[in-house]
Design an enzyme around this catalytic site. Structure first.
Site, PDB file in Angstrom:
ATOM      1  N   GLU A 452       0.811  -1.217   0.000  1.00 37.07           N
ATOM      2  CA  GLU A 452       0.000   0.000   0.000  1.00 37.07           C
ATOM      3  C   GLU A 452       0.847   1.271   0.000  1.00 37.07           C
ATOM      4  O   GLU A 452       0.377   2.338   0.373  1.00 37.07           O
ATOM      5  CB  GLU A 452      -0.987  -0.011   1.179  1.00 37.07           C
ATOM      6  CG  GLU A 452      -1.981  -1.162   1.104  1.00 37.07           C
ATOM      7  CD  GLU A 452      -2.926  -1.210   2.288  1.00 37.07           C
ATOM      8  OE1 GLU A 452      -2.595  -0.635   3.341  1.00 37.07           O
ATOM      9  OE2 GLU A 452      -3.995  -1.828   2.176  1.00 37.07           O
ATOM     10  N   GLU A 545      -6.623  -6.955  -1.645  1.00 36.46           N
ATOM     11  CA  GLU A 545      -7.030  -7.222  -0.266  1.00 36.46           C
ATOM     12  C   GLU A 545      -8.530  -6.999  -0.128  1.00 36.46           C
ATOM     13  O   GLU A 545      -9.007  -5.879  -0.274  1.00 36.46           O
ATOM     14  CB  GLU A 545      -6.317  -6.297   0.740  1.00 36.46           C
ATOM     15  CG  GLU A 545      -4.837  -6.522   0.900  1.00 36.46           C
ATOM     16  CD  GLU A 545      -4.242  -5.649   1.997  1.00 36.46           C
ATOM     17  OE1 GLU A 545      -5.016  -5.072   2.793  1.00 36.46           O
ATOM     18  OE2 GLU A 545      -3.013  -5.528   2.053  1.00 36.46           O
TER      19      GLU A 545
END
Length: 955
Positions: A452, A545
């Site tokens: 991320e 995710e």
């Protein structure tokens, strides 16, 4: 002939003691004052492992994963680093022959160490993921008995845990090259010692001479056919001279393999692996060193898909629809083992997954992890950075060979570490070592710079250059061009750090999520099952995710928490009609995710009625787990290639006793969500679109299916089959989703509030079932509370089984037949109907089950290897007719249950579980497991079901 290359792993006989409690120096400990297990303050140590793991093993501190006991262990932020600075001591035997050479190898120490061997001191550089090879040839004792002491220091910046907790605590640990989860996350409590210890393998390796030599370098490639019979595919020898005390790089000429067997991901084909053995012989001396590695032939390509905008993967030229999960690590205290890895990775293969992403805040993982990914066909995704690096795990490279001083082989392109590389000052050196350690694994698919986020500019630029593609592969993806490279690229593959797989700078970039680095992954909470199928659920082609709930079975709660942790959540009714769950403090500490989302999702457990106690709550949670995760994957299936290229579920397992995002718990017992995934992710799958009620068939394979039929049958709670349709003579294109028909039962005049739906896809030629999918459903505006009185129905079953075992390994085959007789609704509109065919009901339905039953009995008559106890039959009597609902098998050491005792044998691999069987239907299940004491333990197989209050020990 010299003694052949020898590697000895030092994984037993270790002692440990807190450094402040030891009065002797490292020199004294390894010369005049060696400790013993009876010497205070020394204790038996866990190596590989951590300081905290050793303290738990010796019961110096309580188990931090049990209840709230982690709060009773002092945190390094409060104790100071000295408290977790420990000595580790062992002895080993190694006596060298003339001119032999010995290295002492550490594959991972957190965070740095002072090593003492026979009175000599060596200081190792910092970094949890550094590998160290120390030349100890001149330090070994002449009589072969050697004393080794290692003083291990914790990370320099262990950080402090804020009162409110959070993602990574105060993030100070990010200043060190270490695991990031140890300060706590939203799925794990803090690890008090920050994983300080000798956490990875320790070994000594002995090789041949170190003088100038004429050498023959041989490569042999074999493939195991069956029963340890190997086919030699290739043998080649090259000759070279190696000057004394020098390092020589040698690249074999190209080896040609004619039509080799290819390595395929799980669900696409066989995982064909070749064993590559490289050995070096010195003239007039013999073999000096050898190296071996399993290798797979495959080609992995990846690019951003034009249609979906998502990252698309191809293996051996075929697009692969990614359905996988995010991986943290096996155990938060780094109690890692090959046996555990085998169970972990096989679980992922059992779920029909084809990719694992190694999350960047955990481990980039050890070679043993990737070995089982290779073996079971799980593509890997490794995050190199979180501040650290994420990496995708699939390797292909095999080329350069390093011949080191003393004629040693660094076979994986392994870099020989002699303590001169500064990890802190040259971050990419450590990352390069990681790449070299893992790159030969066929399962490794790509490298990803960060979780991320992207690495700092200097590191990111270096990685783009170091991981640039070889010209043979540079057409794979335009995102992987090297920075600042305009000169012609060298062709020799050994000049590339990898060269065969792409590097992506972050997990939200270049085809993942929105591709631009915005936080567009997730969500991570309970959803309405039908929402997964809707157009507005997720906007991007590949979700790295997405997660949800994960309460385990009640036995796990009891095994990991004291009685006060057995209290179920309080269901607090809100003014808007939704429910807020209030968990007990222990569940909250273990990161429980509720089964409701006020204002959006009604409590999914309460849809089945009020939970009475822990057992009832956990059983209903398994119903929800099954539905939730099957719907998640089926929603993605429905838009394969039209909207999505793949997804990775957050997350597949927990490295501690957490209560969220898992398909199996830390004790290795599966939740029902595991089997919901297994169903939905099968290569060819029939499913119901929960938003449109269209029946779809998803074919992810490369084969076209023809002459197949799909049947849909509805069973009501009275045991009547009230709806039945067959669609015949179907053809299904490869890599396509086909809408077969609308399931129109809910619109009919005779629909009932709660009902069961069974979908079957089968071959018309031999009646073999290709896909079977069972649902429990309710009409709009109602819930599942009618299933509560259905528990009183007593459905008769006949269970036939056969057990065989070899030593401690058991295989049990079980056939379950619902012996209640099916009945039909009196309504003429609900009688069986057929589309594109006029076959009788016997041919279309019951004949399939009868042939399966007969075939299964014939197979059971064959001789099994090892000891077999023959067929056994267990009858469960009942007078009711209907579906035997939600049958769940487990294996135990005893029939008798004592309060506080966990009798389960774990892990167990089931071909299926949490099954439902309609009247006259036959289903087969296979169980495999090991027992720790095959002479003293007799396994007992238990059956639990929605329809039976008591547990039936069927075998």
């Amino acid at each position: 002939m010299a003694e052949k290359h020898r590697k000895t792993v030092l994984d037993s006989g270790w002692l440990a003691a807190r450094s402040t409690e030891v009065e002797f120096t490292g020199i004294q400990l390894t010369t005049t004052h060696p400790p013993t297990s009876s010497t205070s303050p020394w204790m038996q140590a866990l190596v590989p492992g951590t300081v905290l793991g050793t303290l738990v093993k010796n019961k110096v501190v309580p188990d931090p994963f049990y209840g709230l006991q982690n709060e009773d262990i002092v945190d390094i932020a409060d104790s100071g680093r000295d408290y977790y600075t420990f000595w580790f001591f062992t002895t080993f035997n190694c006596k060298l022959s003339n001119n032999q050479h010995c290295d002492l190898n550490f594959r991972g120490i957190n965070y740095y160490a002072d090593v003492f061997l026979n009175g000599h001191e060596i200081t190792l550089p910092k970094g949890m993921f550094r590998r160290h090879a120390i030349d100890v040839t001149d330090i070994l004792h002449p009589d072969g008995t050697n004393l080794l002491a290692v003083l291990v220091h914790p990370p320099d910046h262990p950080g402090r845990i804020p009162p409110q907790g959070g993602q990574g605590g105060d993030h100070e640990i990010g200043k060190d090259v270490a695991t990031q989860y140890v300060e706590g996350w939203d799925w794990i409590a803090p690890i008090r010692d920050r994983n300080t210890g000798i956490w990875d393998e320790v070994s000594i390796s002995v090789t041949g001479s170190s003088w100038a030599a004429e050498c023959s370098l041989s490569i042999q490639v074999t493939m195991e056919l069956e029963d340890n019979i190997c086919l030699v595919e290739h043998v080649e020898t090259q000759y070279l001279s190696v000057p004394a005390n020098s390092r020589v790089q040698f690249t074999f000429p190209e080896l040609f393999f004619y039509k080799p067997n290819l390595w395929w991901p799980n669900g696409m084909g066989k995982q064909s692996l070749y064993n590559v053995v490289i050995s070096i012989d010195v003239k007039d001396y013999g073999e000096s060193d050898s190296w071996s590695h399993l290798f797979g032939f495959r080609k992995i390509e990846s690019h951003i898909d034009d249609v979906t905008g998502g990252r698309l993967f191809k293996v051996n030229g075929e697009p692969i629809f990614i359905r996988g999960g995010n991986w943290i690590l096996s155990d938060g205290l780094l109690r890692l083992s090959k046996k555990r890895y085998n169970a972990d990775i096989k679980f992922h293969a059992d779920m029909n997954f084809n990719m694992i992403r190694c999350w960047g805040g955990g481990l980039a993982e050890r070679p043993e992890f990737y070995h089982y990914c290779d073996y079971y066909g799980l593509l890997g995704f490794v995050a190199l950075f979180i501040v650290f690096i994420e990496c995708l795990c699939y390797a292909h490279n095999f080329g350069g060979l390093l011949v080191c001083p003393s004629i040693r082989l660094d076979g994986l392109f392994l870099y020989y570490i002699n303590g001169t590389i500064g990890f802190e000052n040259d971050h990419t050196s450590g990352l390069n070592l990681l790449v070299k350690l893992l790159r030969n694994h066929p399962s490794l698919a790509l490298w990803v710079g960060g979780n991320e986020q992207i690495p700092p500019d200097d590191i990111n630029t270096a990685l783009k250059n170091d991981l640039r593609l070889h010209p043979w592969f540079d057409s794979v993806d335009e995102t992987n061009k090297a920075v600042g490279h305009s000169s012609p690229e060298p062709i020799d593959p050994s000049q590339y750090l990898d060269g065969t797989r792409i590097y992506i700078e972050g997990s939200l970039w270049d085809g993942f999520a929105d591709g631009k680095g915005n936080f567009t992954d997730g969500p991570y909470e309970i959803q309405n099952p039908e929402d997964f199928f809707k157009d507005d659920y997720y906007d991007y082609g590949f979700n790295p995710e997405v997660g949800s709930v994960g309460v385990p079975v009640a036995s796990t709660i009891r095994a990991t928490m004291p009685p006060e942790g057995w209290k179920i959540p309080v269901f607090k009714k809100l003014s808007n009609g939704y429910v807020e769950e209030v968990p007990n403090p222990i569940w909250e500490y273990h990161k429980y995710i509720p089964y409701s989302k006020p204002s959006k999702v009604h409590d999914q457990i309460q849809l089945y009625g009020d939970a009475k106690d822990l057992d009832d709550f956990c059983l209903k949670a398994q119903l929800v787990n099954y539905v939730q995760y099957k719907a998640l994957l089926e929603g993605w299936n429905s838009r394969m290639w039209s909207k999505y290229t793949g997804l990775l579920i957050w997350k597949t397992q927990n490295p501690w006793t957490g209560l969220r995002g898992q398909f199996y718990d830390h004790l290795l017992d599966q939740t029902a969500g595991f089997y919901g995934c297994r169903c939905a992710a099968e290569p060819i799958h029939v499913q119901l679109n929960l938003a449109t009620y269209s029946i779809e068939v998803v074919n992810t394979t490369v084969e076209e299916l023809s002459n197949v039929a799909m049947e849909a049958s509805v069973w009501n709670l009275e045991g009547t089959r009230s709806y039945y349709k067959v669609h015949k003579n179907l053809s299904l294109l490869p890599k396509k989703v086909a809408a077969i028909a609308e399931m129109d039962y809910p619109k009919s005049n005779y629909s009932e509030p709660v009902y069961f739906l069974l979908l079957k896809l089968y071959s018309m030629s031999d009646h073999t079932t290709i896909s079977r999918n069972f649902y429990w459903l309710h009409l709009s505006g109602v819930d599942y509370k009618l299933l509560e009185p259905y528990r009183k129905k007593k459905i008769p079953l006949r269970i036939t089984s056969k057990t065989s075992n070899e030593g401690s390994t058991y295989k049990i085959q079980i056939q379950v037949k619902n012996t209640s007789e099916e009945s039909y609704s009196k309504s003429s509109t609900s009688r069986p109907s057929y589309v594109d065919g006029k076959d009788s009901l016997e041919t279309a339905d019951s004949l399939v089950d009868k042939e399966h039953e007969l075939g299964w009995f014939k197979r059971l008559q064959r001789c099994f290897p090892g000891r077999s106890d023959g067929l056994k039959v267990y009858e469960i009597n009942g007078d009711d007719v209907g579906v035997a609902f939600f049958l769940h098998f487990s294996v135990h050491t005893s029939k008798d249950y004592k309060e506080g005792e966990d009798t389960r044998i774990l892990p167990v691999h089931y071909s299926d579980n949490y099954i439902s069987v309609v009247p006259e239907e036959v289903m087969q299940i296979e169980l495999t497991f090991e027992v720790s004491d095959p002479e003293g333990v007799t396994p007992h197989v238990a059956l639990h079901a929605w329809n039976y209050d008591e547990t039936h020990f069927i075998l």
